[in-house]
Design a protein around this motif. Sequence first.
Motif, short mmCIF file in Angstrom:
data_model
loop_
_atom_site.label_atom_id
_atom_site.label_comp_id
_atom_site.label_asym_id
_atom_site.label_seq_id
_atom_site.Cartn_x
_atom_site.Cartn_y
_atom_site.Cartn_z
N PHE A 183 0.90 -1.12 -0.10
CA PHE A 183 0.02 0.00 -0.09
C PHE A 183 0.87 1.29 0.01
O PHE A 183 1.91 1.57 0.62
CB PHE A 183 -1.03 -0.12 1.35
N HIS A 184 0.43 2.24 -0.67
CA HIS A 184 1.27 3.54 -0.93
C HIS A 184 0.15 4.86 -1.47
O HIS A 184 -0.61 4.34 -1.80
CB HIS A 184 2.36 3.25 -1.79
N ARG A 185 0.74 5.89 -1.18
CA ARG A 185 0.10 7.25 -2.04
C ARG A 185 1.15 7.37 -3.14
O ARG A 185 2.24 7.32 -2.63
CB ARG A 185 0.06 8.06 -1.03
N ASP A 186 0.69 7.66 -4.11
CA ASP A 186 1.40 8.26 -5.33
C ASP A 186 2.27 9.45 -4.93
O ASP A 186 1.44 10.32 -4.67
CB ASP A 186 0.88 8.14 -6.57
N ALA A 187 3.54 9.36 -4.61
CA ALA A 187 4.28 10.44 -4.03
C ALA A 187 3.94 11.74 -4.56
O ALA A 187 3.69 12.83 -3.74
CB ALA A 187 5.58 9.99 -3.96
N TRP A 213 -4.78 5.78 -0.94
CA TRP A 213 -4.08 4.64 -0.41
C TRP A 213 -4.54 3.64 -1.42
O TRP A 213 -5.59 3.23 -1.57
CB TRP A 213 -4.22 4.38 0.93
N HIS A 214 -3.58 3.00 -1.88
CA HIS A 214 -3.79 1.63 -2.88
C HIS A 214 -2.55 0.67 -3.02
O HIS A 214 -1.34 1.17 -2.63
CB HIS A 214 -4.14 2.31 -4.28
N GLY A 215 -2.88 -0.39 -3.26
CA GLY A 215 -1.97 -1.30 -3.18
C GLY A 215 -2.33 -2.55 -4.51
O GLY A 215 -3.41 -2.61 -4.54
FE FE2 Z 1 0.38 3.79 -7.18
#
Ligand code: FE2
Length: 295
Positions: free
Chosen positions: A107-111, A194-196
């Motif tokens: 999971f991350h946020r596109d920076a 937030w997505h993964g």
């Molecule tokens: Fe992404």
Amino acid sequence: MQSIKAFENFKVHHLSKEGFQKFKEQGFLGPYTLFKENEAESFLKKLYANVPNCLLPSYGRHGVIIGVAELSKNSHILNKVTCILGEDVILWGSHIFKQKPCVKHSFHRDAEFTELEGVVIWLALKNVVSEETFSVVPGSHLFELSPQELKAQGVNINDYQTLEEAAKKINRESRLVNLKVRDGQYIIFDGRLWHGTKNTTAKHRFSISLRYSKPSVKVRIAKNGNLPNLSWCKSKPVCLLVHGQDKFHINKLIDIKDISKSKGLIRGLFFCFPVKLLRNITRRITLGVIKTYLI
Ligand SMILES: [Fe+2]
């Protein structure tokens, strides 16, 4: 950062008022069907034809592959993007993902979207499994923290249950949702969501993402996703004006007619290939050192 502006203009857009409201609240919409499953695979084959991956800029496929540029102007997609961003829209990022078998992208946020406003289209192309491949936390685009920052605090963001518990601490209504998206379908999401992703299959999984903003946004590419300590690439990303006008002239625009595979590949040979090669060597040396001294 300003939140995405209100539904300004009700022309022939494909989002209803309710749809737009839902997007504002949950940070994503979809899936929407663009292709049949077999058409999605043919489209992928066309994108890859004779273009070596190592020569392509990571987030600038639209500057080299005409099929990506054309996809970004597809009215089915643009009708939704313009509904959210307004009539004037640029495409500044595109990436074809080839995810290895049994691999998870945590999971991350596109920076980039922590500093610039925009939306992302994620189109499933091959071996995407409904309710397994793409997961989100609805409403997380409004969170101040990103998964990367939670990781820096010691949260195991690789584990979905731990991630969901961390999201519940921010908003107790939060939940993790596995989207019902299959090959040929796309979702549209606020860049901060937030997505993964996961590839649970034994084959490579393919998808493409398109990043859009308004021309008033000065776009740039992050060197990596290390939030909150972002560092940025010096070179400006190549942009396409996909709808309306650019009255700001602060980004590096190219015309779709000027997209040239040969020029792009020559550029890639001198700029992208050496950078990718250097990164690969550095990664291998680092892994070698870790194996030698720590394992
Ligand atoms: Fe992404």
